[in-house]
Design an enzyme around this catalytic site. Structure first.
Site, PDB file in Angstrom:
ATOM      1  N   GLU A 112      -5.007   8.073 -13.724  1.00 46.21           N
ATOM      2  CA  GLU A 112      -6.255   7.497 -13.203  1.00 46.21           C
ATOM      3  C   GLU A 112      -7.474   8.143 -13.840  1.00 46.21           C
ATOM      4  O   GLU A 112      -8.533   7.522 -13.924  1.00 46.21           O
ATOM      5  CB  GLU A 112      -6.335   7.675 -11.675  1.00 46.21           C
ATOM      6  CG  GLU A 112      -5.671   6.566 -10.903  1.00 46.21           C
ATOM      7  CD  GLU A 112      -5.960   6.609  -9.404  1.00 46.21           C
ATOM      8  OE1 GLU A 112      -6.736   7.462  -8.938  1.00 46.21           O
ATOM      9  OE2 GLU A 112      -5.375   5.782  -8.677  1.00 46.21           O
ATOM     10  N   LYS A 145      -6.135  -5.289  -6.166  1.00 45.26           N
ATOM     11  CA  LYS A 145      -6.584  -5.478  -4.769  1.00 45.26           C
ATOM     12  C   LYS A 145      -7.309  -6.808  -4.632  1.00 45.26           C
ATOM     13  O   LYS A 145      -7.078  -7.548  -3.682  1.00 45.26           O
ATOM     14  CB  LYS A 145      -7.525  -4.339  -4.348  1.00 45.26           C
ATOM     15  CG  LYS A 145      -6.835  -3.003  -4.177  1.00 45.26           C
ATOM     16  CD  LYS A 145      -7.810  -1.983  -3.614  1.00 45.26           C
ATOM     17  CE  LYS A 145      -7.273  -0.586  -3.766  1.00 45.26           C
ATOM     18  NZ  LYS A 145      -8.280   0.431  -3.542  1.00 45.26           N
ATOM     19  N   HIS A 147      20.839  12.462 -19.013  1.00 45.34           N
ATOM     20  CA  HIS A 147      21.980  11.543 -19.056  1.00 45.34           C
ATOM     21  C   HIS A 147      21.544  10.090 -18.933  1.00 45.34           C
ATOM     22  O   HIS A 147      22.376   9.206 -18.764  1.00 45.34           O
ATOM     23  CB  HIS A 147      22.970  11.908 -17.943  1.00 45.34           C
ATOM     24  CG  HIS A 147      23.526  13.291 -18.126  1.00 45.34           C
ATOM     25  ND1 HIS A 147      24.774  13.533 -18.653  1.00 45.34           N
ATOM     26  CD2 HIS A 147      22.971  14.510 -17.899  1.00 45.34           C
ATOM     27  CE1 HIS A 147      24.973  14.845 -18.720  1.00 45.34           C
ATOM     28  NE2 HIS A 147      23.888  15.454 -18.264  1.00 45.34           N
TER      29      HIS A 147
HETATM   30  O1  PA5 Z   1      -7.391   8.402  -6.280  1.00 46.34           O
HETATM   31  C1  PA5 Z   1      -7.767   7.484  -5.589  1.00 46.34           C
HETATM   32  O2  PA5 Z   1      -8.960   7.279  -5.384  1.00 46.34           O
HETATM   33  C2  PA5 Z   1      -6.793   6.535  -4.912  1.00 46.34           C
HETATM   34  O3  PA5 Z   1      -5.491   6.836  -5.226  1.00 46.34           O
HETATM   35  C3  PA5 Z   1      -6.966   6.650  -3.414  1.00 46.34           C
HETATM   36  O4  PA5 Z   1      -6.735   7.973  -3.016  1.00 46.34           O
HETATM   37  C4  PA5 Z   1      -6.029   5.724  -2.684  1.00 46.34           C
HETATM   38  O5  PA5 Z   1      -6.269   4.411  -3.108  1.00 46.34           O
HETATM   39  C5  PA5 Z   1      -6.220   5.828  -1.189  1.00 46.34           C
HETATM   40  O6  PA5 Z   1      -7.539   5.559  -0.822  1.00 46.34           O
HETATM   41  P1  PA5 Z   1      -8.066   5.887   0.632  1.00 46.34           P
HETATM   42  O7  PA5 Z   1      -7.939   7.351   0.862  1.00 46.34           O
HETATM   43  O8  PA5 Z   1      -9.492   5.429   0.632  1.00 46.34           O
HETATM   44  O9  PA5 Z   1      -7.210   5.096   1.591  1.00 46.34           O
END
Ligand code: PA5
Length: 445
Positions: free
Chosen positions: A286, A421, A307
């Protein structure tokens, strides 16, 4: 006891020391951008000095809440996804007995939900919790993420139905934004105990906030030692020199990337580290995978995956490098028994520790992969304790910030996560998505 260490000598057949050091300036600049808060995404740098700024009192408060849940519940379900899940899961897996779930426990067992939308998973969880005393730690910064919201709705209803509103209110803890979002409103309205996710800490950098620390403490682990390890690494990664393991790792992986190594495989030889790799994949994926750039983070659990993935790694397209996490000392000692008949031919290693065999598998694999054109970075993790897990967490976070700035991306946003989303909401006809719903339905015709 060995110290935490990053060793880059086994990449030198692919890139030269000069190529690594050609990133000295960019690495130093990246550290300055982090330290001075002048780089892209600088409103998300709350993790940078988080370890050294956490007060003993706030850790004690987390421990106290965790102890209540731990002693009053048989199960505590930590609900969250992505950065609100993987850190806690990684640390708890690394520190737990491999068969903890099948052995007697002296406190609540921590289960996870909201990290998927598997109907069977949620059904089976609800079935397990029927008639059981359980608590919930619901973790969501936005408070609106679909996966945890579904899990929370199901489990809250079950808890209220089983124990009544008052018990539920005392055994649901929310970890969320200080002011915004549905979870904050609900926590305030229902009187849940709550902890705050700081505004300036993004999900994937949040394991050392209550997001990670609360479930880890509920699972019975020492969060003060975890933070102590992170503080030590915060100090060790402050300066732009090769004694700084985060700086060295960040420079080296960028040198490898520039030489055509587009995929980094995080390798472990200890099954307890499987979820540390999952956490690492989110952290680096990310943070760096944007602007059509970035090393693809992958992982293997060896020797299991030798393996299955071993052939590809040894012989497939030469666009990969490996970063091996080697755990120097095991928690337990077990020797291979001698067998008079020796039908399996194993007597040549009789009386050796299992870990000695594992270490030879590790060394033999590294040598084979290096010969096969796969450069190997090597990280020594002294042992799987809270202190050293705290070290490696902060190490990877700091290296990620440096590496992302060297790559010239904003390591602290994740615009690409929104695309799925939007489509999902359009397909589900969420209010506000009417136009997108029409467009996506037309596309599907
Ligand atoms: O790194 C990130 O921003 C995402 O992985 C969020 O942590 C994840 O989508 C969860 O979001 P939230 O804590 O708002 O539910």
């Amino acid at each position: 006891m060995k110290n935490f260490k990053v060793d880059v000598k086994n990449v030198l057949g692919t890139v030269t020391r000069e190529q690594i050091d050609s990133f000295n300036g960019a690495g130093a600049n990246a550290l300055n951008l982090l330290e001075n808060g002048t780089g892209a995404g600088n409103d998300f740098l709350g993790w940078l000095h988080l370890p050294s700024s956490i007060s003993k009192e706030s850790l004690t408060e987390i421990e106290n809440v965790a102890n209540t849940l731990r002693t009053e519940c048989e199960y505590v379900v930590a609900i969250g996804i992505g950065g609100s899940y993987l850190g806690a899961k990684a640390v708890i897996s690394a520190l737990s007995d491999s068969f903890a779930e099948l052995k007697p426990s002296n406190g609540a067992r921590v289960l996870f939900a909201g990290q998927n939308i598997g109907e069977d998973y949620l059904y089976e969880l609800v079935e397990l919790l029927k008639g059981k005393k359980f608590g919930i730690v619901v973790i969501s910064k936005s408070g609106t993420t679909t996966e945890p919201a579904i899990a929370f709705r199901l489990l809250k209803d079950l808890l209220v139905a089983q124990e009544g509103k008052e018990f539920a209110a005392r055994h649901i803890v929310a970890v969320t934004d200080a002011n915004r979002g549905a979870m904050r409103q609900l926590a305030n309205a229902e009187g849940y105990k709550s902890f705050i996710i700081p505004d300036n800490v993004g999900g994937r950098f949040s394991v050392l906030t209550p997001v990670g620390l609360l479930p880890i403490a509920v699972a019975g682990f020492d969060i003060k030692k975890l933070v102590e390890g992170a503080v030590a690494m915060e100090k060790a990664t402050a300066e732009a020199n090769d004694e700084n393991p985060a700086y060295l790792y960040a420079k080296t992986r960028n040198a490898l990337y520039n030489s055509g190594k587009k995929i980094e495989i995080l390798v472990n030889y200890n099954p307890k580290l499987h979820f540390l790799a999952e956490w690492w994949k989110q952290l680096y994926g990310e943070s760096e995978g944007k602007d059509k750039k970035g090393i693809f983070p992958a992982s293997v659990d060896n020797s299991t995956d030798l393996h299955s993935m071993g052939q590809w790694i040894q012989d497939g397209e030469r666009t990969i490098f490996e970063t091996v996490i080697s755990v120097a000392e095991q928690q337990h000692e077990l020797r291979i028994p001698c067998d008079e008949a020796d039908g399996d031919g194993l007597n040549y290693i009789a009386d050796k520790r299992v870990d000695e065999v594992n270490k030879m598998a590790e060394l033999g694999t590294a040598l084979a992969h290096i010969d096969g054109g796969v450069p190997n970075l090597h990280i020594t993790l002294p042992s799987l304790t809270e202190y050293y897990i705290g070290q490696i967490i902060y190490f990877f976070e700091k290296a990620c910030g440096i590496s992302g700035y060297i790559l010239d991306v904003n390591p602290f946003n994740q615009p690409g996560v929104e695309a799925y989303k939007k489509n999902m909401f359009a397909l589900l006809e969420k209010p506000g998505y009417e136009e997108a719903s029409k467009a996506i339905q037309a596309k599907l015709k």
